[in-house]
Motif scaffolding. Structure first.
Motif, PDB file in Angstrom:
ATOM      1  N   UNK A 153       0.849  -1.194   0.000  1.00  0.00           N
ATOM      2  CA  UNK A 153       0.000   0.000   0.000  1.00  0.00           C
ATOM      3  C   UNK A 153       0.880   1.237   0.000  1.00  0.00           C
ATOM      4  N   UNK A 154       0.650   2.123  -0.955  1.00  0.00           N
ATOM      5  CA  UNK A 154       1.371   3.396  -1.021  1.00  0.00           C
ATOM      6  C   UNK A 154       0.418   4.517  -0.640  1.00  0.00           C
ATOM      7  N   UNK A 155       0.826   5.351   0.326  1.00  0.00           N
ATOM      8  CA  UNK A 155      -0.045   6.398   0.873  1.00  0.00           C
ATOM      9  C   UNK A 155       0.056   7.669   0.044  1.00  0.00           C
ATOM     10  N   UNK A 156      -1.115   8.265  -0.241  1.00  0.00           N
ATOM     11  CA  UNK A 156      -1.185   9.500  -1.030  1.00  0.00           C
ATOM     12  C   UNK A 156      -2.087  10.495  -0.313  1.00  0.00           C
ATOM     13  N   UNK A 157      -1.481  11.381   0.473  1.00  0.00           N
ATOM     14  CA  UNK A 157      -2.253  12.408   1.165  1.00  0.00           C
ATOM     15  C   UNK A 157      -2.485  13.612   0.282  1.00  0.00           C
ATOM     16  N   UNK A 158      -3.708  14.125   0.300  1.00  0.00           N
ATOM     17  CA  UNK A 158      -4.062  15.301  -0.502  1.00  0.00           C
ATOM     18  C   UNK A 158      -4.900  16.255   0.329  1.00  0.00           C
ATOM     19  N   UNK A 159      -4.840  17.536  -0.008  1.00  0.00           N
ATOM     20  CA  UNK A 159      -5.719  18.499   0.653  1.00  0.00           C
ATOM     21  C   UNK A 159      -7.158  18.216   0.228  1.00  0.00           C
ATOM     22  N   UNK A 160      -8.097  18.667   1.056  1.00  0.00           N
ATOM     23  CA  UNK A 160      -9.504  18.401   0.745  1.00  0.00           C
ATOM     24  C   UNK A 160      -9.919  19.057  -0.568  1.00  0.00           C
ATOM     25  N   UNK A 161      -9.279  20.158  -0.929  1.00  0.00           N
ATOM     26  CA  UNK A 161      -9.610  20.827  -2.185  1.00  0.00           C
ATOM     27  C   UNK A 161      -9.281  19.929  -3.382  1.00  0.00           C
ATOM     28  N   UNK A 162      -8.212  19.146  -3.267  1.00  0.00           N
ATOM     29  CA  UNK A 162      -7.790  18.276  -4.372  1.00  0.00           C
ATOM     30  C   UNK A 162      -8.431  16.893  -4.306  1.00  0.00           C
ATOM     31  N   UNK A 163      -8.781  16.468  -3.106  1.00  0.00           N
ATOM     32  CA  UNK A 163      -9.158  15.074  -2.891  1.00  0.00           C
ATOM     33  C   UNK A 163     -10.406  14.633  -3.660  1.00  0.00           C
ATOM     34  N   UNK A 164     -11.541  15.349  -3.607  1.00  0.00           N
ATOM     35  CA  UNK A 164     -12.732  14.880  -4.337  1.00  0.00           C
ATOM     36  C   UNK A 164     -12.494  14.703  -5.832  1.00  0.00           C
ATOM     37  N   UNK A 165     -11.714  15.611  -6.432  1.00  0.00           N
ATOM     38  CA  UNK A 165     -11.425  15.484  -7.857  1.00  0.00           C
ATOM     39  C   UNK A 165     -10.631  14.226  -8.170  1.00  0.00           C
TER      40      UNK A 165
END
Length: 647
Positions: free
Chosen positions: A438-450
């Motif tokens: 599993x590779x973790x990919x954290x994103x801000x909420x602004x980017x995440x839904x897209x």
């Protein structure tokens, strides 16, 4: 003497300084407001644009809808509010799906808005004309999604409400483009409240916070809305005294904004606040030991958190393998610090038609490996057979399974959510025991839904908050194949049919059967792994009782019991303060007795020789003031400059 006087004066001034702190609230306790500490104040006052809990909370105190939730009922049952009773459904004979449905309601009378205008059917028509106008013309309007529940089924007329009509002075009729059984639940939503026609409300005018005043029929009216403080007070003409309405215990409220959670909880613990919106877990032991605070039992909310799987890239055997490799107990007890409740099905407890008989999967690595072996054998996802597979698939050793890599998946999460990151790290460790990297990919909420819409992740962590108490608000949004929020990419015609049946069926017993069946189907297909709902304590000061809180996280202060007892502060009612107060009240007596005793003691116990010596010295000084020869004043003792002689 001077030292004693300064001590007594200090005692008196100290009493004067601290007496107001002791006496505050004693003589005018019932004039003080209820103080509410918050981490976020309302950012949107317009009910047709608001989309956050803090804004909903303020609007709910001021405005009312046709229906509401019975917040004293753990099931949050629906009850009429501005409507007299539940409405009547009538449909034409044009067909089951292609007909306009009418929903007719009788309205309560003799109810006033805060601006003294009378509530009537014209206000209902205006409010829903404005709502439909916002849905069709304002972008983005969060409530548009709620009022277009069957947009994919009715692309020509996606909006639920066709029009609203006044029938007479007491009745209104909703003409709907299609039947929606959860319509009454939808009318409980904060965005469905009633605004007064006219005033400064219009179809296009947006209500601005800290500029406009919100007007409704609710029990509280807005006094002021500043950057860091909101003041509300009881509307004395609430419902005109009709319908057995009584004045609440809370007559005035101050909502105060805190930027720092630690400062907010410190003020609450020290007695400067009656209630807070969120209690930090690091203070929980102190609250439970405090005699001035009450800790309410944990209540599981209906906000759900789940681990989503991309169903187009992960077959059902792989999804079930991942489900069985999740350490649920560690998430609940360790990562969630006992502030979480385990979910058992897609419909959480507290939402209509929750099925308590469903058993959620538990961590079982042996079962997980069996599912994964089947996935590799069937090879529906084009998996490569790892080296030593003949040996590994029969091994029960964690070390053997950790040496292989069957697949590598991307895990997406909101980088601002520490818990979601910790869950990803935990899954990294446990999935490795079944050969999954599993590779973790954290994103801000602004980017995440897209990124979710673009299917960048095979696995992702997501939260979902239902807008009203109906299972369709969760299941149709997350699992209907045509939904914009179907991030798991499930496309199952049987589930779609059942979801639509649940929307149209009006018989409660039949609806319950449909949603129980749906919950079991979703468990079997495993499109995601339902993890938990929040399960937090409610803490309030001893001045508050009967908190009308519920699984939907609605706060309604009108129903609270509130006693105007003095709030015990960190310095009030302590031994030091009691000593200072006693000294203050007794200081006049202490001063009088001190001076009186001093004089008596000196007269009674002073030595006569000392007194005689002082008297003689005084007479000698008096005699030496004038020359004994010429009578002139002496500038220097014992010498006269006038006659130049010693005197």
């Amino acid at each position: 003497m001077k030292t004693n006087s300064f001590i007594l004066l200090f005692m008196f001034l100290t009493g004067c300084l601290f007496y107001p702190l002791l006496a505050s609230g004693e003589s005018n306790l019932e004039d003080r407001p209820m103080i509410y500490g918050k981490s976020l104040l309302a950012v949107d006052l317009d009910p047709h644009l608001a989309n956050d809990r803090a804004s909903f909370e303020m609007i709910d105190q001021i405005m009312e809808g046709l229906f509401s939730y019975n917040l004293t009922d753990p099931e949050c049952s629906i009850m009429p509010l501005l409507a007299v009773d539940f409405g009547q459904w009538v449909k034409s004979n044009l067909g089951y799906y292609n007909s306009q449905w009418n929903y007719t309601l009788e309205l309560k009378q003799n109810i006033s808005f805060h601006d003294d205008s009378s509530f009537g059917p014209e206000d209902v028509v205006f409010s829903f004309d404005r709502l439909t106008h916002f849905c069709l013309n304002q972008t983005p309007t969060p409530i548009a999604r709620l009022y277009m529940p069957l947009k994919a089924n009715f692309p020509v007329t996606p909006l639920l409400i066709n029009r609203t009509e006044v029938l007479n002075s007491t009745h209104v009729r909703f003409v709907l483009n299609y039947k929606f059984t959860a319509f009454e639940a939808l009318l409980c939503h904060t965005g469905s409240v009633i605004l007064p026609e006219g005033n400064y409300f219009s179809l296009d005018n947006i209500i601005q916070p800290m500029k406009d005043t919100l007007i409704g029929t609710g029990p509280y009216q807005q006094v002021s809305h500043q950057d860091r403080l909101i003041k509300l007070e009881y509307f004395t003409e609430y419902w005109g005294g009709n319908y057995y309405v009584e004045a609440p215990d809370i007559l005035e409220m101050h909502w105060i904004l805190y930027d720092n959670e630690l400062h907010k909880n410190q003020d609450f613990f020290n007695g400067n606040l009656d209630f807070v919106d969120y209690v930090s877990t690091e203070f929980m032991d102190e609250y439970e030991a405090s005699e001035y605070h009450n800790v309410r039992e944990r209540m599981a909310s209906t906000d759900i958190s789940f681990l989503g799987f991309d169903n187009t890239r992960l077959d059902v055997h792989t999804r079930k393998a991942l489900q069985s490799a999740i350490n649920y107990s560690y998430i609940i007890k360790n990562l969630g610090r006992n502030e979480l409740a385990r979910m058992t099905s897609a419909i959480p407890k507290g939402i209509l038609y929750h099925d308590p008989s469903i058993f959620a999967p538990a961590m079982n690595l042996t079962e997980a490996r069996m599912h994964l072996i089947q996935a590799v054998t069937m090879n529906e996802q084009g998996m490569d057979t790892p080296e030593n597979w003949a040996h590994i698939q029969h091994s029960s050793s964690d070390e053997d399974w950790e040496t292989i890599t069957i697949e590598t998946y991307q895990y997406g999460y909101n980088s601002n959510n520490k818990l979601h990151e910790e869950i990803g790290e935990l899954c990294q460790a446990t999935f490795a025991k079944i050969g999954i990297r599993l590779e973790l990919n954290g994103m801000t909420w602004k980017e995440f839904p897209g990124s979710l819409s673009d299917h960048k992740f095979q696995i992702f962590m997501l939260e979902w908050e239902p807008n009203y108490n109906d299972p369709s608000n969760i299941l149709n949004a997350l699992f209907l194949s045509t939904s914009n929020y179907n991030y798991v990419s499930i496309n199952n015609s049987v589930i779609d049919t059942k979801l639509n049946e649940g929307l149209f069926e009006s018989n409660p017993s039949l609806r319950e059967e449909i949603y129980h069946e749906l919950q079991n189907m979703i468990v079997e297909l495993a499109p995601c792994s339902f993890l938990f709902t929040s399960n937090k304590h409610s803490v309030y000061s001893f001045s508050c009782e009967n908190l009308a809180r519920n699984s939907l996280n609605k706060v309604y202060f009108y129903l609270w019991d509130f006693t105007y007892e003095k709030i015990p502060g960190s310095f009030r009612n302590t031994p030091l303060m009691n000593i200072l107060a006693t000294l203050f009240f007794l200081s006049p007596v202490i001063i009088f007795l001190t001076f009186y005793a001093r004089n008596i003691i000196r007269k009674k116990f002073s030595q006569p020789n000392n007194i005689q010596q002082k008297r003689l010295l005084k007479e000698k000084k008096k005699k030496n003031k004038y020359c004994s020869h010429c009578g002139a004043p002496l500038n220097v003792p014992d010498y006269c400059y006038n006659c130049r002689k010693e005197s």
